[in-house]
Design an enzyme around this catalytic site. Sequence first.
Site, short mmCIF file in Angstrom:
data_model
loop_
_atom_site.label_atom_id
_atom_site.label_comp_id
_atom_site.label_asym_id
_atom_site.label_seq_id
_atom_site.Cartn_x
_atom_site.Cartn_y
_atom_site.Cartn_z
N SER A 136 30.41 4.25 63.82
CA SER A 136 30.30 5.69 64.10
C SER A 136 31.35 6.08 65.12
O SER A 136 31.81 5.22 65.90
CB SER A 136 28.91 5.98 64.66
OG SER A 136 28.85 7.27 65.25
N TYR A 149 22.27 4.09 70.86
CA TYR A 149 22.83 4.27 69.51
C TYR A 149 24.33 3.99 69.53
O TYR A 149 24.83 3.19 68.73
CB TYR A 149 22.55 5.69 68.98
CG TYR A 149 23.21 5.91 67.63
CD1 TYR A 149 22.74 5.25 66.50
CD2 TYR A 149 24.32 6.73 67.50
CE1 TYR A 149 23.36 5.41 65.26
CE2 TYR A 149 24.94 6.90 66.26
CZ TYR A 149 24.46 6.23 65.15
OH TYR A 149 25.07 6.38 63.93
P1 NDP Z 1 19.97 8.52 56.42
O1 NDP Z 1 18.85 8.66 57.39
O2 NDP Z 1 20.13 9.56 55.38
O3 NDP Z 1 19.90 7.09 55.72
C1 NDP Z 1 19.58 5.94 56.45
C2 NDP Z 1 19.28 4.81 55.51
O4 NDP Z 1 19.01 3.64 56.29
C3 NDP Z 1 18.08 5.08 54.63
O5 NDP Z 1 18.36 4.71 53.32
C4 NDP Z 1 17.00 4.20 55.22
O6 NDP Z 1 16.14 3.71 54.19
C5 NDP Z 1 17.82 3.04 55.78
N1 NDP Z 1 17.09 2.32 56.81
C6 NDP Z 1 16.80 2.71 58.07
N2 NDP Z 1 16.02 1.79 58.67
C7 NDP Z 1 15.82 0.80 57.77
C8 NDP Z 1 15.07 -0.40 57.79
N3 NDP Z 1 14.40 -0.82 58.87
N4 NDP Z 1 15.08 -1.17 56.68
C9 NDP Z 1 15.76 -0.78 55.58
N5 NDP Z 1 16.47 0.34 55.49
C10 NDP Z 1 16.50 1.13 56.58
O7 NDP Z 1 21.28 8.43 57.33
P2 NDP Z 1 22.84 8.26 56.96
O8 NDP Z 1 23.06 8.12 55.52
O9 NDP Z 1 23.56 9.32 57.69
O10 NDP Z 1 23.15 6.90 57.74
C11 NDP Z 1 23.69 5.75 57.12
C12 NDP Z 1 24.50 4.99 58.16
O11 NDP Z 1 25.61 5.77 58.57
C13 NDP Z 1 23.72 4.64 59.43
O12 NDP Z 1 24.07 3.33 59.83
C14 NDP Z 1 24.23 5.66 60.45
O13 NDP Z 1 24.14 5.19 61.77
C15 NDP Z 1 25.66 5.81 59.99
N6 NDP Z 1 26.33 7.03 60.42
C16 NDP Z 1 25.79 8.27 60.11
C17 NDP Z 1 26.45 9.41 60.55
C18 NDP Z 1 25.89 10.78 60.32
O14 NDP Z 1 26.36 11.73 61.00
N7 NDP Z 1 24.97 10.99 59.38
C19 NDP Z 1 27.73 9.33 61.27
C20 NDP Z 1 28.16 8.00 61.55
C21 NDP Z 1 27.50 6.89 61.10
P3 NDP Z 1 14.54 3.68 54.23
O15 NDP Z 1 14.11 4.64 55.31
O16 NDP Z 1 14.09 4.07 52.87
O17 NDP Z 1 14.24 2.26 54.55
C1 8X3 Z 2 26.42 9.62 63.93
C2 8X3 Z 2 27.42 10.55 64.54
O1 8X3 Z 2 28.00 11.92 66.57
O2 8X3 Z 2 25.67 11.92 65.84
O3 8X3 Z 2 26.79 8.32 64.12
O4 8X3 Z 2 26.61 10.00 66.94
S1 8X3 Z 2 26.90 11.10 66.04
#
Ligand code: NDP
Ligand code: 8X3
Length: 249
Positions: A136, A149
Amino acid sequence: MVRTALVTGATSGIGAATVRALAGAGWQVVATGRRAERLDALTRELPEGQVHTAVFDVTDARARDVAIDALPEAFRGIDLLVNNAGLALGTAPAQEAKPGDWETMIATNVSALVAITRRLLPRLVERRGGIVNLSSVAASYPYTGGNVYGATKAFVRQFSLGLRSDLAGTGVRVTSIEPGMVETEFTTVRTGGDKAASNKLYAGADPMTAQDIAATILWVASLPPHLNINALELMPVSQSFAGFQVARD
Ligand code: NDP
Ligand code: 8X3
């Protein structure tokens, strides 16, 4: 030859979009997450036999091992691991944060990610595969309430670079993808289910979409085998940097 990817966190957001993008480009995909009904729906969207689902909590070591051991023969040879499952919990400053939230973020974003990677590395080496890790912008730019985080994502970025070093000569590629604001369920999860807070954050901001990041992951995975993207930072045009803060008496 058909290539196979394993995508963690495929029930939502970036993970689900990545499964669709990879499958659309002809990859076989192992889609994982805790919410079975979401994985079933995703599988039904895509051509029969192209997606195998594995329902498990990435923080549960036994469930992880059982799921990986149970992969059907056609999906056992992993060419690409997309370590996407992850979350932020809370926006409070460190002195007010819930210790349990910190533990969950470290267990999910760090401990589970390294365990899955270690488990699949021999197969990835054997097949000269690739790893894409979701870090991120929070890895590089601290912000109030980002504390643990951001630290987990800095770990992911540095682990990715360390893997590149260890994997020298194996042909295995490793990339740290470092997005800014992407509209997914991320903020709803972070705020404990506050959909209004999530809508407010993204309103009028023209954030990146899960599809934007999935297309980037597909691009990284489709490059000629002699090219490695080490780290890639992406932001919506609307998001940029603010100055340092100064606390005054
Ligand atoms: P979502 O919340 O939409 O998706 C998160 C996913 O992670 C879900 O499919 C969830 O599945 C899974 N997950 C979380 N905890 C667990 C667990 N214990 N076991 C298995 N699966 C798990 O978020 P995003 O798509 O945005 O996030 C995906 C990745 O991208 C993350 O690592 C996030 O930190 C990163 N990211 C996101 C950004 C944003 O602005 N959205 C920016 C930068 C990075 P389920 O709950 O069904 O298990
Ligand atoms: C998710 C982006 O800016 O919310 O990783 O940390 S931010």
